[in-house]
Motif scaffolding. Sequence first.
Motif, PDB file in Angstrom:
ATOM      1  N   ASN A  15       0.637  -8.859   9.305  1.00 49.98           N
ATOM      2  CA  ASN A  15       0.617  -8.653  10.745  1.00 49.98           C
ATOM      3  C   ASN A  15       0.439  -7.154  10.993  1.00 49.98           C
ATOM      4  OD1 ASN A  15       1.125  -8.332  13.466  1.00 49.98           O
ATOM      5  ND2 ASN A  15       2.926  -9.651  13.484  1.00 49.98           N
ATOM      6  N   ALA A  16      -0.708  -6.761  11.512  1.00 49.98           N
ATOM      7  CA  ALA A  16      -1.024  -5.343  11.713  1.00 49.98           C
ATOM      8  C   ALA A  16      -0.080  -4.676  12.711  1.00 49.98           C
ATOM      9  CB  ALA A  16      -2.471  -5.193  12.182  1.00 49.98           C
ATOM     10  N   GLU A  17       0.577  -5.481  13.544  1.00 52.67           N
ATOM     11  CA  GLU A  17       1.530  -4.931  14.515  1.00 52.67           C
ATOM     12  C   GLU A  17       2.758  -4.335  13.823  1.00 52.67           C
ATOM     13  OE1 GLU A  17       0.992  -4.992  17.836  1.00 52.67           O
ATOM     14  OE2 GLU A  17      -0.827  -6.220  17.759  1.00 52.67           O
ATOM     15  N   LEU A  18       2.993  -4.707  12.567  1.00 50.99           N
ATOM     16  CA  LEU A  18       4.180  -4.249  11.848  1.00 50.99           C
ATOM     17  C   LEU A  18       3.960  -2.957  11.067  1.00 50.99           C
ATOM     18  CD1 LEU A  18       5.488  -7.657  10.470  1.00 50.99           C
ATOM     19  CD2 LEU A  18       6.207  -6.428  12.528  1.00 50.99           C
ATOM     20  N   ILE A  19       2.739  -2.429  11.064  1.00 54.59           N
ATOM     21  CA  ILE A  19       2.456  -1.214  10.297  1.00 54.59           C
ATOM     22  C   ILE A  19       2.979  -0.004  11.049  1.00 54.59           C
ATOM     23  CG2 ILE A  19       0.656   0.282   9.346  1.00 54.59           C
ATOM     24  CD1 ILE A  19      -1.041  -2.235   8.940  1.00 54.59           C
ATOM     25  N   ARG A  20       3.829   0.759  10.361  1.00 55.03           N
ATOM     26  CA  ARG A  20       4.352   2.001  10.947  1.00 55.03           C
ATOM     27  C   ARG A  20       3.456   3.170  10.562  1.00 55.03           C
ATOM     28  NH1 ARG A  20      10.379   4.495  10.186  1.00 55.03           N
ATOM     29  NH2 ARG A  20      10.104   6.195  11.647  1.00 55.03           N
ATOM     30  N   TYR A  21       3.132   3.286   9.260  1.00 44.15           N
ATOM     31  CA  TYR A  21       2.188   4.297   8.808  1.00 44.15           C
ATOM     32  C   TYR A  21       1.661   3.976   7.429  1.00 44.15           C
ATOM     33  CZ  TYR A  21       6.368   6.395   6.624  1.00 44.15           C
ATOM     34  OH  TYR A  21       7.519   6.611   5.902  1.00 44.15           O
ATOM     35  N   LEU A  22       0.588   4.694   7.051  1.00 48.73           N
ATOM     36  CA  LEU A  22      -0.070   4.536   5.754  1.00 48.73           C
ATOM     37  C   LEU A  22       0.005   5.847   5.002  1.00 48.73           C
ATOM     38  CD1 LEU A  22      -3.353   2.824   6.979  1.00 48.73           C
ATOM     39  CD2 LEU A  22      -1.388   1.699   5.945  1.00 48.73           C
ATOM     40  N   ALA A  24      -1.576   7.697   1.216  1.00 45.82           N
ATOM     41  CA  ALA A  24      -2.425   7.614   0.027  1.00 45.82           C
ATOM     42  C   ALA A  24      -1.907   8.632  -0.973  1.00 45.82           C
ATOM     43  CB  ALA A  24      -3.871   7.894   0.375  1.00 45.82           C
ATOM     44  N   SER A  25      -1.377   8.139  -2.123  1.00 46.92           N
ATOM     45  CA  SER A  25      -0.784   9.093  -3.063  1.00 46.92           C
ATOM     46  C   SER A  25      -0.798   8.636  -4.515  1.00 46.92           C
ATOM     47  CB  SER A  25       0.636   9.402  -2.630  1.00 46.92           C
ATOM     48  OG  SER A  25       1.424   8.252  -2.647  1.00 46.92           O
ATOM     49  N   PRO A  26      -1.824   8.352  -5.225  1.00 45.65           N
ATOM     50  CA  PRO A  26      -3.185   8.027  -4.809  1.00 45.65           C
ATOM     51  C   PRO A  26      -3.319   6.583  -4.353  1.00 45.65           C
ATOM     52  CG  PRO A  26      -3.113   7.929  -7.176  1.00 45.65           C
ATOM     53  CD  PRO A  26      -1.728   8.348  -6.693  1.00 45.65           C
ATOM     54  N   ASP A  27      -2.335   5.693  -4.706  1.00 50.67           N
ATOM     55  CA  ASP A  27      -2.397   4.322  -4.210  1.00 50.67           C
ATOM     56  C   ASP A  27      -2.082   4.318  -2.719  1.00 50.67           C
ATOM     57  OD1 ASP A  27      -2.906   3.192  -6.744  1.00 50.67           O
ATOM     58  OD2 ASP A  27      -0.774   3.248  -7.238  1.00 50.67           O
ATOM     59  N   THR A  28      -2.486   3.265  -2.047  1.00 49.83           N
ATOM     60  CA  THR A  28      -2.226   3.150  -0.619  1.00 49.83           C
ATOM     61  C   THR A  28      -0.897   2.439  -0.410  1.00 49.83           C
ATOM     62  OG1 THR A  28      -4.587   3.036  -0.159  1.00 49.83           O
ATOM     63  CG2 THR A  28      -3.107   2.276   1.576  1.00 49.83           C
ATOM     64  N   PHE A  29       0.022   3.120   0.270  1.00 49.30           N
ATOM     65  CA  PHE A  29       1.325   2.567   0.620  1.00 49.30           C
ATOM     66  C   PHE A  29       1.318   2.249   2.109  1.00 49.30           C
ATOM     67  CE2 PHE A  29       2.231   4.888  -3.202  1.00 49.30           C
ATOM     68  CZ  PHE A  29       3.237   4.175  -3.822  1.00 49.30           C
ATOM     69  N   VAL A  30       1.674   1.011   2.434  1.00 51.39           N
ATOM     70  CA  VAL A  30       1.799   0.586   3.817  1.00 51.39           C
ATOM     71  C   VAL A  30       3.293   0.504   4.110  1.00 51.39           C
ATOM     72  CG1 VAL A  30       1.282  -1.215   5.506  1.00 51.39           C
ATOM     73  CG2 VAL A  30      -0.314  -0.782   3.626  1.00 51.39           C
ATOM     74  N   THR A  31       3.764   1.308   5.050  1.00 44.04           N
ATOM     75  CA  THR A  31       5.166   1.261   5.450  1.00 44.04           C
ATOM     76  C   THR A  31       5.255   0.476   6.745  1.00 44.04           C
ATOM     77  OG1 THR A  31       5.614   3.386   4.399  1.00 44.04           O
ATOM     78  CG2 THR A  31       7.217   2.621   6.024  1.00 44.04           C
ATOM     79  N   GLY A  35      10.855  -0.736   7.534  1.00 43.85           N
ATOM     80  CA  GLY A  35      11.113   0.152   6.407  1.00 43.85           C
ATOM     81  C   GLY A  35      10.576  -0.337   5.078  1.00 43.85           C
ATOM     82  N   ASP A  36      10.171  -1.610   4.992  1.00 44.45           N
ATOM     83  CA  ASP A  36       9.587  -2.129   3.750  1.00 44.45           C
ATOM     84  C   ASP A  36       8.284  -1.397   3.455  1.00 44.45           C
ATOM     85  OD1 ASP A  36      11.645  -3.945   3.603  1.00 44.45           O
ATOM     86  OD2 ASP A  36      10.417  -5.698   4.104  1.00 44.45           O
ATOM     87  N   ARG A  37       8.001  -1.237   2.152  1.00 44.09           N
ATOM     88  CA  ARG A  37       6.753  -0.594   1.728  1.00 44.09           C
ATOM     89  C   ARG A  37       5.994  -1.544   0.831  1.00 44.09           C
ATOM     90  NH1 ARG A  37       7.416   5.673   0.371  1.00 44.09           N
ATOM     91  NH2 ARG A  37       5.505   5.097  -0.669  1.00 44.09           N
ATOM     92  N   GLU A  42      -6.606  -1.634  -1.295  1.00 44.45           N
ATOM     93  CA  GLU A  42      -7.567  -1.053  -0.361  1.00 44.45           C
ATOM     94  C   GLU A  42      -7.218   0.408  -0.062  1.00 44.45           C
ATOM     95  OE1 GLU A  42      -7.599  -5.405   0.059  1.00 44.45           O
ATOM     96  OE2 GLU A  42      -5.994  -3.936   0.061  1.00 44.45           O
ATOM     97  N   PRO A  43      -8.248   1.262   0.038  1.00 45.49           N
ATOM     98  CA  PRO A  43      -7.992   2.647   0.451  1.00 45.49           C
ATOM     99  C   PRO A  43      -7.531   2.689   1.906  1.00 45.49           C
ATOM    100  CG  PRO A  43     -10.329   2.313  -0.106  1.00 45.49           C
ATOM    101  CD  PRO A  43      -9.637   1.006  -0.273  1.00 45.49           C
ATOM    102  N   THR A  44      -6.873   3.786   2.285  1.00 40.02           N
ATOM    103  CA  THR A  44      -6.339   3.892   3.649  1.00 40.02           C
ATOM    104  C   THR A  44      -7.421   3.712   4.705  1.00 40.02           C
ATOM    105  OG1 THR A  44      -6.498   6.297   3.544  1.00 40.02           O
ATOM    106  CG2 THR A  44      -4.359   5.337   3.043  1.00 40.02           C
ATOM    107  N   ASP A  45      -8.620   4.250   4.471  1.00 41.11           N
ATOM    108  CA  ASP A  45      -9.696   4.122   5.460  1.00 41.11           C
ATOM    109  C   ASP A  45     -10.053   2.660   5.726  1.00 41.11           C
ATOM    110  OD1 ASP A  45      -9.806   6.858   5.663  1.00 41.11           O
ATOM    111  OD2 ASP A  45     -11.570   7.081   4.389  1.00 41.11           O
ATOM    112  N   VAL A  46     -10.027   1.836   4.693  1.00 40.56           N
ATOM    113  CA  VAL A  46     -10.330   0.415   4.858  1.00 40.56           C
ATOM    114  C   VAL A  46      -9.231  -0.261   5.670  1.00 40.56           C
ATOM    115  CG1 VAL A  46     -10.572  -1.782   3.620  1.00 40.56           C
ATOM    116  CG2 VAL A  46     -11.744   0.266   2.785  1.00 40.56           C
ATOM    117  N   VAL A  47      -7.970   0.078   5.378  1.00 40.52           N
ATOM    118  CA  VAL A  47      -6.859  -0.505   6.131  1.00 40.52           C
ATOM    119  C   VAL A  47      -6.962  -0.097   7.604  1.00 40.52           C
ATOM    120  CG1 VAL A  47      -4.352  -0.665   6.369  1.00 40.52           C
ATOM    121  CG2 VAL A  47      -5.371  -0.544   4.090  1.00 40.52           C
TER     122      VAL A  47
END
Length: 73
Positions: A15-22, A24-31, A35-37, A42-47
């Motif tokens: 659910n894209a509404e739940l994304i707080r921030y992204l 890249a370090s180098p993997d893409t972390f979706v927070t 608070g879950d990560r 996918e690279p951050t640009d794709v997300v």
Amino acid sequence: MIKLTHLGGEPFVLNAELIRYLEASPDTFVTLTNGDRIVVREPTDVVVDRVIEYHQRKNLLPPGISRPNAGAE
């Protein structure tokens, strides 16, 4: 909802509404807002592009909006 892939290769829908921030370090972390990560392939640009498309489908953004500086890389 947007389709993403866990690092292990398993696809999932988020659910894209739940994304707080992204990050890249180098993997893409979706927070998420809770608070879950999640680490995704996918690279951050794709997300970001998928989130924009999601909001456009919901008519929250007008058609034609894209990432700032998309294509400037």
